[in-house]
Design a protein around this motif. Structure first.
Motif, PDB file in Angstrom:
ATOM      1  N   LEU A 117       5.454  12.276   5.603  1.00 35.88           N
ATOM      2  CA  LEU A 117       6.113  13.161   4.638  1.00 35.88           C
ATOM      3  C   LEU A 117       5.404  13.200   3.291  1.00 35.88           C
ATOM      4  O   LEU A 117       5.264  14.278   2.690  1.00 35.88           O
ATOM      5  CB  LEU A 117       7.563  12.713   4.443  1.00 35.88           C
ATOM      6  N   ALA A 118       4.953  12.054   2.789  1.00 32.76           N
ATOM      7  CA  ALA A 118       4.386  12.011   1.438  1.00 32.76           C
ATOM      8  C   ALA A 118       3.203  12.960   1.257  1.00 32.76           C
ATOM      9  O   ALA A 118       3.166  13.724   0.277  1.00 32.76           O
ATOM     10  CB  ALA A 118       3.999  10.579   1.073  1.00 32.76           C
ATOM     11  N   PRO A 119       2.203  12.960   2.164  1.00 34.64           N
ATOM     12  CA  PRO A 119       1.090  13.894   1.951  1.00 34.64           C
ATOM     13  C   PRO A 119       1.503  15.356   2.053  1.00 34.64           C
ATOM     14  O   PRO A 119       0.922  16.218   1.374  1.00 34.64           O
ATOM     15  CB  PRO A 119       0.085  13.515   3.041  1.00 34.64           C
ATOM     16  N   GLN A 120       2.507  15.663   2.875  1.00 35.78           N
ATOM     17  CA  GLN A 120       2.988  17.043   2.961  1.00 35.78           C
ATOM     18  C   GLN A 120       3.621  17.474   1.645  1.00 35.78           C
ATOM     19  O   GLN A 120       3.363  18.587   1.151  1.00 35.78           O
ATOM     20  CB  GLN A 120       3.985  17.183   4.097  1.00 35.78           C
ATOM     21  N   LEU A 121       4.453  16.607   1.062  1.00 33.07           N
ATOM     22  CA  LEU A 121       5.078  16.947  -0.217  1.00 33.07           C
ATOM     23  C   LEU A 121       4.034  17.073  -1.325  1.00 33.07           C
ATOM     24  O   LEU A 121       4.137  17.939  -2.195  1.00 33.07           O
ATOM     25  CB  LEU A 121       6.125  15.902  -0.585  1.00 33.07           C
ATOM     26  N   LYS A 122       3.029  16.189  -1.288  1.00 32.86           N
ATOM     27  CA  LYS A 122       1.953  16.288  -2.277  1.00 32.86           C
ATOM     28  C   LYS A 122       1.224  17.619  -2.135  1.00 32.86           C
ATOM     29  O   LYS A 122       0.919  18.284  -3.137  1.00 32.86           O
ATOM     30  CB  LYS A 122       0.977  15.124  -2.081  1.00 32.86           C
ATOM     31  N   GLU A 123       0.964  18.017  -0.884  1.00 28.20           N
ATOM     32  CA  GLU A 123       0.297  19.299  -0.648  1.00 28.20           C
ATOM     33  C   GLU A 123       1.155  20.461  -1.135  1.00 28.20           C
ATOM     34  O   GLU A 123       0.637  21.473  -1.607  1.00 28.20           O
ATOM     35  CB  GLU A 123      -0.006  19.456   0.844  1.00 28.20           C
ATOM     36  N   ASP A 124       2.473  20.317  -1.039  1.00 28.52           N
ATOM     37  CA  ASP A 124       3.382  21.359  -1.511  1.00 28.52           C
ATOM     38  C   ASP A 124       3.399  21.471  -3.028  1.00 28.52           C
ATOM     39  O   ASP A 124       3.929  22.452  -3.569  1.00 28.52           O
ATOM     40  CB  ASP A 124       4.805  21.081  -1.023  1.00 28.52           C
ATOM     41  N   GLY A 125       2.896  20.444  -3.714  1.00 28.89           N
ATOM     42  CA  GLY A 125       2.842  20.499  -5.170  1.00 28.89           C
ATOM     43  C   GLY A 125       3.779  19.552  -5.895  1.00 28.89           C
ATOM     44  O   GLY A 125       3.914  19.638  -7.120  1.00 28.89           O
ATOM     45  N   TYR A 126       4.413  18.637  -5.162  1.00 27.38           N
ATOM     46  CA  TYR A 126       5.313  17.668  -5.793  1.00 27.38           C
ATOM     47  C   TYR A 126       4.539  16.454  -6.311  1.00 27.38           C
ATOM     48  O   TYR A 126       3.497  16.074  -5.753  1.00 27.38           O
ATOM     49  CB  TYR A 126       6.348  17.157  -4.790  1.00 27.38           C
ATOM     50  N   CYS A 127       5.088  15.821  -7.330  1.00 28.30           N
ATOM     51  CA  CYS A 127       4.691  14.464  -7.681  1.00 28.30           C
ATOM     52  C   CYS A 127       5.546  13.526  -6.831  1.00 28.30           C
ATOM     53  O   CYS A 127       6.779  13.608  -6.867  1.00 28.30           O
ATOM     54  CB  CYS A 127       4.930  14.190  -9.162  1.00 28.30           C
ATOM     55  N   VAL A 128       4.892  12.662  -6.072  1.00 24.48           N
ATOM     56  CA  VAL A 128       5.583  11.840  -5.072  1.00 24.48           C
ATOM     57  C   VAL A 128       5.415  10.364  -5.399  1.00 24.48           C
ATOM     58  O   VAL A 128       4.302   9.907  -5.705  1.00 24.48           O
ATOM     59  CB  VAL A 128       5.029  12.123  -3.658  1.00 24.48           C
ATOM     60  N   MET A 153       0.846  -1.204   0.000  1.00 27.92           N
ATOM     61  CA  MET A 153       0.000   0.000   0.000  1.00 27.92           C
ATOM     62  C   MET A 153       0.876   1.246   0.000  1.00 27.92           C
ATOM     63  O   MET A 153       1.816   1.362   0.777  1.00 27.92           O
ATOM     64  CB  MET A 153      -0.905   0.009   1.232  1.00 27.92           C
ATOM     65  N   ALA A 154       0.545   2.177  -0.870  1.00 28.17           N
ATOM     66  CA  ALA A 154       1.288   3.433  -0.936  1.00 28.17           C
ATOM     67  C   ALA A 154       0.822   4.384   0.159  1.00 28.17           C
ATOM     68  O   ALA A 154      -0.343   4.367   0.556  1.00 28.17           O
ATOM     69  CB  ALA A 154       1.091   4.083  -2.297  1.00 28.17           C
ATOM     70  N   PRO A 155       1.706   5.225   0.670  1.00 26.01           N
ATOM     71  CA  PRO A 155       1.287   6.223   1.653  1.00 26.01           C
ATOM     72  C   PRO A 155       0.404   7.275   0.997  1.00 26.01           C
ATOM     73  O   PRO A 155       0.434   7.456  -0.227  1.00 26.01           O
ATOM     74  CB  PRO A 155       2.611   6.827   2.127  1.00 26.01           C
ATOM     75  N   PRO A 156      -0.398   7.990   1.779  1.00 27.19           N
ATOM     76  CA  PRO A 156      -1.243   9.042   1.209  1.00 27.19           C
ATOM     77  C   PRO A 156      -0.402  10.047   0.435  1.00 27.19           C
ATOM     78  O   PRO A 156       0.667  10.461   0.877  1.00 27.19           O
ATOM     79  CB  PRO A 156      -1.878   9.692   2.447  1.00 27.19           C
ATOM     80  N   GLY A 157      -0.880  10.414  -0.739  1.00 26.55           N
ATOM     81  CA  GLY A 157      -0.199  11.420  -1.551  1.00 26.55           C
ATOM     82  C   GLY A 157       0.817  10.877  -2.529  1.00 26.55           C
ATOM     83  O   GLY A 157       1.340  11.624  -3.353  1.00 26.55           O
ATOM     84  N   ALA A 158       1.102   9.574  -2.451  1.00 28.24           N
ATOM     85  CA  ALA A 158       2.151   9.001  -3.295  1.00 28.24           C
ATOM     86  C   ALA A 158       1.566   8.130  -4.403  1.00 28.24           C
ATOM     87  O   ALA A 158       0.434   7.651  -4.329  1.00 28.24           O
ATOM     88  CB  ALA A 158       3.114   8.170  -2.456  1.00 28.24           C
TER      89      ALA A 158
END
Length: 271
Positions: free
Chosen positions: A38-49, A1-6
């Protein structure tokens, strides 16, 4: 399972964050347990994770007794897993139409990323590497690794047997292992990559904690960060990936200056 946002394979990188970020978990871990902060924070920042599970082995293939449990990865020979990481990065580059990624690696994940950079063609495909408590120069495992090396000096090599108990990847991270010796033989870095190494004084897995830090070679930059410098109340140990301060430090490493005020919140030490 992938973390949220990834693992959104339809993600289109933005002009602000043009490089996708690949998160690499550590020994006995998996991507969900390591990166769900970390993954959902980076996704919120606008990254593709993107966040792969890598290095699966069973006890018969030297994955160690931990491999008998569910959701346990990063026990396979690190040199072989680096090839799997190379294939994964190529898939990310193709899906996103980009030429480079940035990487964040926790524990073995940082070491694995460096193996990929040096031996699997990653130097031209990675712009920034952030390591968190990585076993970059090996670990004494709070004395257990030292005991193993002492016994070896007396003529009894326990490592082949320990591969089936601890896992081959775990033994490869004990200081002075053949893998580490080869990886660090010509210096810690490869040209063209910007490195950030974050370590904690409370790390009881990568010991001594200073062994996580890197020295810049030609064409590379390194920033070594002690987590407690400027924030003594964050006592996060090896499992630092959920520390708000670590998350902000990673965000700034990926995009310098993007976090004006890095958080300093109390975190109890972990074992």
């Amino acid at each position: 399972m992938a973390p949220p946002g990834a693992d959104d394979w339809d993600c289109v990188p933005t002009a602000e964050h043009p490089e996708p970020v690949v998160l690499v978990h550590g020994t006995w871990g998996n991507t969900y347990s390591a990166w769900s902060g970390l993954a959902p924070q980076l996704k919120e920042d606008g990254y593709c994770v993107f966040a792969p599970n890598l290095g699966e082995a069973d006890i018969t293939t030297r994955g160690g007794v931990q491999s008998l449990g569910p959701g346990v990865f990063a026990t396979k020979d690190i040199a072989l897993t680096a090839g799997d990481l190379a294939d994964y990065v190529d898939a990310v580059l193709q899906a996103t139409g980009t030429s480079q990624v940035d990487m964040v690696g926790h524990s073995q994940g940082g070491l694995l990323a460096r193996q990929y950079l040096k031996f699997n063609g990653g130097a031209e495909k990675v712009g920034r590497l952030v390591t968190l408590g990585a076993t970059n120069h090996g670990t004494t495992l709070n004395g257990l690794g030292t005991l193993d090396r002492t016994i070896g000096d007396l003529g009894l090599d326990l490592d082949p047997a320990l591969d089936y108990v601890i896992g081959e990847a775990g033994i490869q991270q004990v200081y002075d292992s053949p893998l580490l010796t080869e990886l660090n033989a010509d210096g810690d870095t490869v040209p063209g990559v910007n490195y950030t190494a974050i370590g904690s004084r409370y790390d009881t897995t990568t010991t001594p904690y200073e062994s996580t830090f890197l020295t810049a070679g030609p064409g590379a930059t390194v920033e070594n960060i002690v987590l407690q410098d400027g924030c003594e109340r964050d006592m996060s140990g090896h499992d630092m990936t959920y520390s708000p301060r670590v998350i902000d430090l990673v965000r700034n490493a990926l995009s310098p200056g993007s976090v004006e005020q890095v958080r300093c919140e109390p975190v109890a030490p972990s074992t």
